[in-house]
Design a protein around this motif. Structure first.
Motif, PDB file in Angstrom:
ATOM      1  N   VAL A   1       9.957  46.292  21.788  1.00 37.16           N
ATOM      2  CA  VAL A   1       9.100  45.274  22.403  1.00 37.16           C
ATOM      3  C   VAL A   1       9.939  44.042  22.761  1.00 37.16           C
ATOM      4  O   VAL A   1       9.819  43.478  23.845  1.00 37.16           O
ATOM      5  CB  VAL A   1       7.958  44.888  21.436  1.00 37.16           C
ATOM      6  N   LEU A   2      10.803  43.656  21.838  1.00 36.85           N
ATOM      7  CA  LEU A   2      11.663  42.501  22.077  1.00 36.85           C
ATOM      8  C   LEU A   2      12.613  42.759  23.249  1.00 36.85           C
ATOM      9  O   LEU A   2      12.871  41.878  24.075  1.00 36.85           O
ATOM     10  CB  LEU A   2      12.454  42.188  20.804  1.00 36.85           C
ATOM     11  N   LEU A   3      13.105  43.978  23.313  1.00 33.45           N
ATOM     12  CA  LEU A   3      14.013  44.350  24.403  1.00 33.45           C
ATOM     13  C   LEU A   3      13.305  44.215  25.752  1.00 33.45           C
ATOM     14  O   LEU A   3      13.892  43.799  26.742  1.00 33.45           O
ATOM     15  CB  LEU A   3      14.481  45.791  24.194  1.00 33.45           C
ATOM     16  N   PHE A   4      12.020  44.563  25.761  1.00 33.34           N
ATOM     17  CA  PHE A   4      11.227  44.431  26.979  1.00 33.34           C
ATOM     18  C   PHE A   4      11.213  42.978  27.436  1.00 33.34           C
ATOM     19  O   PHE A   4      11.422  42.663  28.609  1.00 33.34           O
ATOM     20  CB  PHE A   4       9.799  44.916  26.715  1.00 33.34           C
ATOM     21  N   SER A   5      11.025  42.079  26.487  1.00 34.14           N
ATOM     22  CA  SER A   5      10.996  40.653  26.825  1.00 34.14           C
ATOM     23  C   SER A   5      12.380  40.158  27.228  1.00 34.14           C
ATOM     24  O   SER A   5      12.540  39.453  28.224  1.00 34.14           O
ATOM     25  CB  SER A   5      10.485  39.856  25.625  1.00 34.14           C
ATOM     26  N   ALA A   6      13.388  40.561  26.451  1.00 35.07           N
ATOM     27  CA  ALA A   6      14.739  40.048  26.700  1.00 35.07           C
ATOM     28  C   ALA A   6      15.302  40.543  28.021  1.00 35.07           C
ATOM     29  O   ALA A   6      16.070  39.846  28.684  1.00 35.07           O
ATOM     30  CB  ALA A   6      15.663  40.449  25.557  1.00 35.07           C
ATOM     31  N   SER A   7      14.901  41.736  28.449  1.00 33.67           N
ATOM     32  CA  SER A   7      15.461  42.294  29.679  1.00 33.67           C
ATOM     33  C   SER A   7      14.668  41.842  30.887  1.00 33.67           C
ATOM     34  O   SER A   7      14.928  42.271  32.004  1.00 33.67           O
ATOM     35  CB  SER A   7      15.461  43.822  29.597  1.00 33.67           C
ATOM     36  N   GLY A   8      13.669  40.999  30.673  1.00 39.94           N
ATOM     37  CA  GLY A   8      12.854  40.546  31.787  1.00 39.94           C
ATOM     38  C   GLY A   8      11.946  41.662  32.293  1.00 39.94           C
ATOM     39  O   GLY A   8      11.709  41.799  33.485  1.00 39.94           O
ATOM     40  N   GLY A   9      11.430  42.484  31.371  1.00 41.22           N
ATOM     41  CA  GLY A   9      10.472  43.535  31.744  1.00 41.22           C
ATOM     42  C   GLY A   9      11.122  44.752  32.360  1.00 41.22           C
ATOM     43  O   GLY A   9      10.551  45.381  33.244  1.00 41.22           O
ATOM     44  N   ASN A  10      12.317  45.075  31.893  1.00 35.01           N
ATOM     45  CA  ASN A  10      13.014  46.245  32.437  1.00 35.01           C
ATOM     46  C   ASN A  10      12.599  47.491  31.659  1.00 35.01           C
ATOM     47  O   ASN A  10      13.130  47.803  30.597  1.00 35.01           O
ATOM     48  CB  ASN A  10      14.522  46.002  32.325  1.00 35.01           C
ATOM     49  N   TRP A  11      11.614  48.212  32.209  1.00 37.32           N
ATOM     50  CA  TRP A  11      11.067  49.394  31.519  1.00 37.32           C
ATOM     51  C   TRP A  11      12.126  50.464  31.322  1.00 37.32           C
ATOM     52  O   TRP A  11      12.136  51.159  30.311  1.00 37.32           O
ATOM     53  CB  TRP A  11       9.889  49.975  32.308  1.00 37.32           C
ATOM     54  N   GLN A  12      12.980  50.581  32.296  1.00 35.87           N
ATOM     55  CA  GLN A  12      14.000  51.628  32.244  1.00 35.87           C
ATOM     56  C   GLN A  12      14.898  51.438  31.025  1.00 35.87           C
ATOM     57  O   GLN A  12      15.215  52.378  30.311  1.00 35.87           O
ATOM     58  CB  GLN A  12      14.835  51.553  33.524  1.00 35.87           C
ATOM     59  N   LEU A  13      15.258  50.176  30.812  1.00 37.24           N
ATOM     60  CA  LEU A  13      16.123  49.836  29.680  1.00 37.24           C
ATOM     61  C   LEU A  13      15.424  50.168  28.369  1.00 37.24           C
ATOM     62  O   LEU A  13      16.001  50.774  27.459  1.00 37.24           O
ATOM     63  CB  LEU A  13      16.423  48.331  29.749  1.00 37.24           C
ATOM     64  N   VAL A  14      14.142  49.780  28.293  1.00 39.09           N
ATOM     65  CA  VAL A  14      13.356  50.030  27.083  1.00 39.09           C
ATOM     66  C   VAL A  14      13.238  51.544  26.847  1.00 39.09           C
ATOM     67  O   VAL A  14      13.382  52.026  25.724  1.00 39.09           O
ATOM     68  CB  VAL A  14      11.963  49.388  27.213  1.00 39.09           C
ATOM     69  N   PHE A  15      13.027  52.265  27.911  1.00 48.19           N
ATOM     70  CA  PHE A  15      12.878  53.710  27.817  1.00 48.19           C
ATOM     71  C   PHE A  15      14.160  54.350  27.274  1.00 48.19           C
ATOM     72  O   PHE A  15      14.125  55.180  26.356  1.00 48.19           O
ATOM     73  CB  PHE A  15      12.548  54.276  29.202  1.00 48.19           C
ATOM     74  N   ARG A  16      15.289  53.937  27.834  1.00 47.06           N
ATOM     75  CA  ARG A  16      16.561  54.495  27.378  1.00 47.06           C
ATOM     76  C   ARG A  16      16.786  54.209  25.900  1.00 47.06           C
ATOM     77  O   ARG A  16      17.233  55.067  25.142  1.00 47.06           O
ATOM     78  CB  ARG A  16      17.703  53.900  28.206  1.00 47.06           C
ATOM     79  N   GLN A  17      16.454  52.981  25.502  1.00 41.13           N
ATOM     80  CA  GLN A  17      16.621  52.605  24.107  1.00 41.13           C
ATOM     81  C   GLN A  17      15.666  53.431  23.232  1.00 41.13           C
ATOM     82  O   GLN A  17      16.029  53.822  22.120  1.00 41.13           O
ATOM     83  CB  GLN A  17      16.357  51.101  23.931  1.00 41.13           C
ATOM     84  N   GLY A  18      14.471  53.664  23.765  1.00 43.01           N
ATOM     85  CA  GLY A  18      13.489  54.476  23.030  1.00 43.01           C
ATOM     86  C   GLY A  18      14.027  55.882  22.768  1.00 43.01           C
ATOM     87  O   GLY A  18      13.875  56.437  21.678  1.00 43.01           O
ATOM     88  N   ILE A  19      14.679  56.461  23.780  1.00 45.38           N
ATOM     89  CA  ILE A  19      15.288  57.794  23.643  1.00 45.38           C
ATOM     90  C   ILE A  19      16.301  57.777  22.497  1.00 45.38           C
ATOM     91  O   ILE A  19      16.317  58.657  21.634  1.00 45.38           O
ATOM     92  CB  ILE A  19      16.008  58.186  24.948  1.00 45.38           C
ATOM     93  N   ARG A  20      17.123  56.742  22.497  1.00 46.71           N
ATOM     94  CA  ARG A  20      18.158  56.661  21.465  1.00 46.71           C
ATOM     95  C   ARG A  20      17.550  56.473  20.084  1.00 46.71           C
ATOM     96  O   ARG A  20      18.024  57.045  19.096  1.00 46.71           O
ATOM     97  CB  ARG A  20      19.089  55.486  21.760  1.00 46.71           C
ATOM     98  N   LEU A  21      16.504  55.676  20.051  1.00 48.08           N
ATOM     99  CA  LEU A  21      15.810  55.457  18.785  1.00 48.08           C
ATOM    100  C   LEU A  21      15.279  56.801  18.266  1.00 48.08           C
ATOM    101  O   LEU A  21      15.441  57.144  17.086  1.00 48.08           O
ATOM    102  CB  LEU A  21      14.666  54.467  18.992  1.00 48.08           C
ATOM    103  N   SER A  22      14.674  57.572  19.159  1.00 51.67           N
ATOM    104  CA  SER A  22      14.141  58.883  18.770  1.00 51.67           C
ATOM    105  C   SER A  22      15.270  59.783  18.289  1.00 51.67           C
ATOM    106  O   SER A  22      15.150  60.470  17.257  1.00 51.67           O
ATOM    107  CB  SER A  22      13.446  59.539  19.957  1.00 51.67           C
ATOM    108  N   LEU A  23      16.364  59.774  19.026  1.00 52.85           N
ATOM    109  CA  LEU A  23      17.530  60.578  18.670  1.00 52.85           C
ATOM    110  C   LEU A  23      18.011  60.221  17.269  1.00 52.85           C
ATOM    111  O   LEU A  23      18.280  61.091  16.425  1.00 52.85           O
ATOM    112  CB  LEU A  23      18.643  60.296  19.691  1.00 52.85           C
TER     113      LEU A  23
END
Lengths: 622, 357
Positions: free
Chosen positions: B23-45
């Motif tokens: 959630v914080l990454l979403f705010s820090a990246s200025g709403g970059n969903w792609q970035l959040v998604f990639r991080q989510g993948i890594r988190l899952s991994l």
């Protein structure tokens, strides 16, 4: 299953040491929390302020410079739209290719491209950079039809100072120029944040504060690159005041045309107000050349021109007044009781001081006879004034001339006015380190020697003489008008200490003499009398540039131009109720009566036609 | 079986942190969903890896530890030779799909390798064993520092020091290390890169170059300070949203958080970290084997150092050395290795419980 025996002996102090590490971690955590609390509570107001400073920028908006109009509302300085081509590097894909393609369309010179690359380094990639200023309508049209091929390139309209009269009013209006680093030191940086130009000389310099207006601001939120995110607040700029000048654009043109090829100056003043009606120097220059930076070549040409077009002769040029000083000295002699109206001196072709071998000559080698002061003024008899000067002495002469403003700063609202020289014994000792000789007094008696006046001083003194000693500070500002409210603030003439004489009849006597300079068949200005439909008083002057050729016949082609006499003329009209006083100087024009007087007459005539005098041509009894 | 192997309080805290980080990454990246998604993948991994490792009996870790260490060492050498350059440093290996940072792997591999070494050499370490352990730490640390990645190098040394300390090393060796450190500091200064020296100087006085080297820390402090007690609100921090704050999705993400949620939020976040660390140390304390104890404590110490150095860095009490905030900063290798570490920790803890049961 019971837990196996733990080999603690093989692993000494483990738990204790783990506790130590945990404690260290806890202490570090407390340290971080303390620091965070410090930042976010104690220092929070300061950082909130800094964050605001990061976020908010004030973008200054330049005010529109005030107009300058002549007394009749004719435009002397205005702001005209000018178009410049700007480029935003962010939006141009291939800069090099784009510039190449633009070259034939708007005539980009290598200099333009070089300037562009220099500016490019100082700006951010999303800021528009001027590529070429002052586009011609042809270039504008050519670019307009090709516009779709040039993304990121735009036409940007700005205002540019323009002087419609060109050379005819440059000496009064002056010009603006690009703000230089030196200007920045004296200007208020807040007010000039958005301005590119500042008054350099003339009225543009003198009334810079009124003309400039007040800067406006746009408060914007910006991001870290400085790109505007949104506008928070706008305070519009306050445009500069419109200035009405006392100058008459028509008179300016007549005077500069009349001077023609000759270097010289003309100043006309309204007696009773000090309003300068025209102030002309010749040759002049085109002020429009300076607005966006004059080219080195053009500047070099102006600087090296033999006639010095950049020197404003009307206020900066200092000339020997020659015989135009005679009415003022004559008046002083009456006042001081040196002579009476009926007193006659013998005036011959020459004059000598006792115990001195030097011979002073009259301009007229046939001069011979007993004459009064009046006759001496009418015929401009030098040998009469040699005697007058000898009797008065330099001290009295100095005092009398100073009362007319000679040797004193004129206080005009234009930069660069000089104060001339009204010599005295003390002046000579201070400046030249030499004692005053009686011969110096004799020279001063005919406006030669050390005496120097500016055309403005001469006109101003003539105006004071015309209205019997009432003096006003000369000025060019007539009124200011607020462009928003339309409120008009007229300039209030400033009276200077008047000249009071023992008897008013002295004024009448001298004025009558000057009237007869034109009316009398013996008058040196009689040439003007023919067809004159108003009454006019005047005095000619022919000032020596070199001692060799000082006589009225010197204005012929055999004398080298540079050595020919300066022609001077002062005049006012109508005689009874003067409305205009004029001083004319024509450098190397020869005789004052022939070269300078007609110019004065033309100006007076033009002025009186516009403002018909109450009295028509009245011949005064002799 | 599953329930007994996973430490539930730790898992919940890690999940909370990981999801909050997204959630914080979403705010820090200025709403970059792609970035959040990639991080989510890594988190899952990372979570999958965590579960897998938690299921694994700890002796397999022990056996694999030297190999993992050698692999990480090899990769560190490889990155020096083939590494992709990022901001003047060679830290990544491009694996096609994502870029891999061997230094991050070493942060995990080193405590394991040391634990393995001391497990093989029981009892209070003798001087030759201390020397060997020092070499095990110094070799990768040197490789990481020359990459150059001073921050990770320091973390690796710190983790090594913690394990060495816990191994029961005699106080006089500790004293000797301290002396050695003091003696080599001036020498180390000499070998630092220009920008690294600059950072240390800037740490002492950020205003000496406010638009250059001091910019990061000044802007970070402005962001944190202007967050005040309650913060400016989610997505409303001007420092972060208007890009004044540099590196805001990676090393300076804590500043973004502190600006938006204030001191209250910062304390809550630190409390979450404190809980994870505390829980980690409790699990470490309960471990039976020498390997398990040292490995567990080493992993938790590394994590602790991560947090302290990163937060200390953004609030200006530690020089800016480029250390991410674990589980929150954007970056794949870190999140995966951190979660893997906690998987191993859980595995070790579970082993004991299984024995107890």
């Amino acid at each position: 299953m019971p837990p196996p025996a733990l080999p603690f002996t093989k692993h000494p102090h483990y738990r204790r040491r783990l506790l130590i590490i945990t404690t260290i971690a806890a202490l570090l955590g407390i340290g971080l929390i303390t620091r965070l609390a410090w930042l976010q509570i104690y220092e929070a107001p300061r950082y909130a302020f800094l964050a605001q400073g990061n976020r908010v920028r004030l973008i200054p908006i330049a005010p529109t410079r005030g107009l300058i109009l002549d007394r009749n509302g004719r435009v002397l300085a205005e702001n005209v739209p000018t178009y410049e081509l700007t480029l935003i590097p962010d939006q141009v894909k291939n800069l090099k290719q784009t510039l190449m393609q633009l070259k034939p369309i708007v005539n980009l010179s290598p200099q333009d491209i070089e300037d562009f690359h220099r500016l490019e380094k100082t700006k951010r990639p999303f800021q528009a950079i001027p590529l070429k200023v002052d586009l011609t309508t042809r270039e504008l049209a050519r670019f307009a039809v090709n516009r779709q091929n040039f993304p990121g390139i735009d036409i940007h309209a700005t205002l540019k100072r323009f002087y419609p009269p060109g050379t005819a009013a440059a000496e009064v209006v002056g010009y603006v120029g690009l703000i230089s680093p030196a200007d920045l030191r004296r200007l208020d940086p807040a007010q000039y944040g958005a301005s590119s130009h500042v008054g350099i000389t003339g009225v543009e310099w003198e009334y810079e504060k009124l003309l400039h207006g007040r800067v406006g601001y746009r408060k914007v939120e910006v991001n870290a690159e400085g790109r505007t995110v949104r506008v928070l607040q706008t305070r519009p700029p306050v445009p500069g005041e419109t200035l009405y000048l006392t100058i008459d654009d028509r008179l300016q043109k007549i005077a500069s045309r009349a001077l023609g090829q000759y270097p010289g100056a003309v100043v006309a003043i309204q007696p009773g107000t000090g309003a300068v009606l025209c102030l002309v120097t010749s040759p002049s220059y085109n002020p429009n050349l300076f607005v966006n930076g004059i080219s080195a070549k053009a500047y070099h040409r102006l600087i090296t021109a033999p006639a010095h077009p950049l020197v404003n002769r009307a206020i900066h040029g200092q000339y020997a007044p020659g015989s135009t000083i005679k009415p003022f000295l004559g008046l002083a002699a009456l006042e001081d009781g040196i002579l009476r109206p009926q007193t006659k001196f013998y005036a011959g072709a020459t004059f000598k001081l006792p115990n001195d071998s030097y011979i002073w000559r009259d301009w007229n080698p046939h001069q011979n006879g007993e004459v009064t002061l009046k006759q001496a003024i009418i015929q401009s008899i030098d040998t009469f004034f040699y005697q007058l000067a000898q009797r008065m002495g330099i001290k009295r002469m100095h005092t009398a001339l100073a009362r007319f403003g000679f040797g004193v700063s004129p206080g005009i609202d234009l930069p660069g006015a000089r104060k001339g020289v009204n010599p005295s014994a003390r002046w000579k000792m201070q400046i030249l380190g030499k004692p005053w000789y009686e011969g110096d007094t004799i020279n001063s008696g005919i406006g030669q020697g050390y005496t120097l006046v500016t055309p403005l001083q001469l006109a101003s003194a003539t105006a004071a003489l015309a209205i019997q000693g009432l003096r006003y500070r000369p000025h060019v500002l007539a009124a200011t008008i607020n462009p928003k409210t339309g409120k008009r603030v007229p300039y209030r003439p400033i009276a200077l200490p008047p000249i009071q004489l023992r008897s008013r009849s002295y004024w009448a006597y001298i004025i009558q003499a000057m009237h007869e300079v034109i009316e009398s068949p013996y008058g040196t200005g009689h040439l003007l009398a023919k067809g004159l439909n108003f009454s006019m008083a005047g005095k000619t002057g022919t000032a020596q540039v070199t001692s060799t050729y000082r006589n009225d016949f010197a204005a012929n082609s055999r004398v080298p131009f540079k050595l020919r006499n300066n022609a001077l003329f002062i005049a006012f009209a109508p005689v009874k109720h003067p409305e205009i006083a004029v001083a004319v100087i024509v450098e190397h024009g020869g005789s004052g009566g022939r070269a300078a007087a007609p110019i004065a007459r033309d100006i007076i005539s033009a002025w009186l036609q516009q403002h018909p005098p109450v009295e028509k041509h009245v011949s005064h009894p002799h | 079986m599953f329930r007994t192997r996973i430490d539930r309080p730790l898992l919940i805290a890690l999940l909370l942190l990981g999801l909050g980080g997204l959630v914080l990454l979403f705010s820090a990246s200025g709403g970059n969903w792609q970035l959040v998604f990639r991080q989510g993948i890594r988190l899952s991994l990372g979570l999958i890896l965590l579960f897998a490792l938690a299921m694994t009996p700890p002796r397999y870790f022990r056996m694999a530890s030297p190999a993992l260490y050698l692999l990480a060492l090899l990769l560190l050498v490889a990155v020096l030779i083939f590494g992709a350059r990022g901001k003047g440093a060679e830290r990544w290996i491009n694996l096609g799909l994502f870029q891999f940072q061997p230094a991050e792997l070493m942060k995990l591999a080193l405590p394991l390798a040391l634990a393995w070494y001391f497990h093989e050499h029981p009892g209070a370490p003798r001087w030759d064993e201390v020397l060997a352990a020092t070499l095990i730490v110094a070799l990768p640390a040197a490789l990481i520092v020359v990459e150059p990645d001073l921050g990770t190098g320091i973390l690796v040394i710190g983790a090594g020091a913690a394990v060495l300390f816990l191994s029961g090393i005699k106080p006089r060796y500790l004293f000797g290390f301290a002396l050695l450190l003091a003696a080599t500091l001036p020498l180390a200064w000499h070998f630092l890169h220009g920008y690294q020296r600059q950072r240390l100087l800037i740490f002492l006085d950020p205003q000496r170059d406010p638009l250059g080297a001091g910019y990061h820390i000044i802007q970070s402090k402005i962001a944190i300070g202007s967050g005040a007690l309650f913060g400016q609100g989610f997505l409303k921090g001007s420092q972060a949203q208007l890009n004044f704050l540099p590196e805001r999705t990676t090393d300076f993400i804590f500043s973004v958080f502190a600006e938006q949620f204030g001191l209250i939020g910062s304390l809550a976040l630190l409390a979450l970290y404190a809980f994870i660390i505390g829980r980690g140390f409790i699990l470490a304390a309960r471990a039976h084997t020498r390997y398990g104890r040292l490995a567990a404590a080493g992993i938790v110490s590394t994590f602790t150092l991560y947090v302290v150095v990163n937060v200390g860095m953004v609030i200006g009490v530690v020089p800016v050395v480029g250390v991410p905030l674990p589980l929150v900063s954007y970056g794949g290798t870190s999140i995966v290795t951190v979660l893997a570490g906690f998987g191993i920790l859980m595995g070790i803890a579970a082993h004991r419980r299984l024995i107890d049961a």
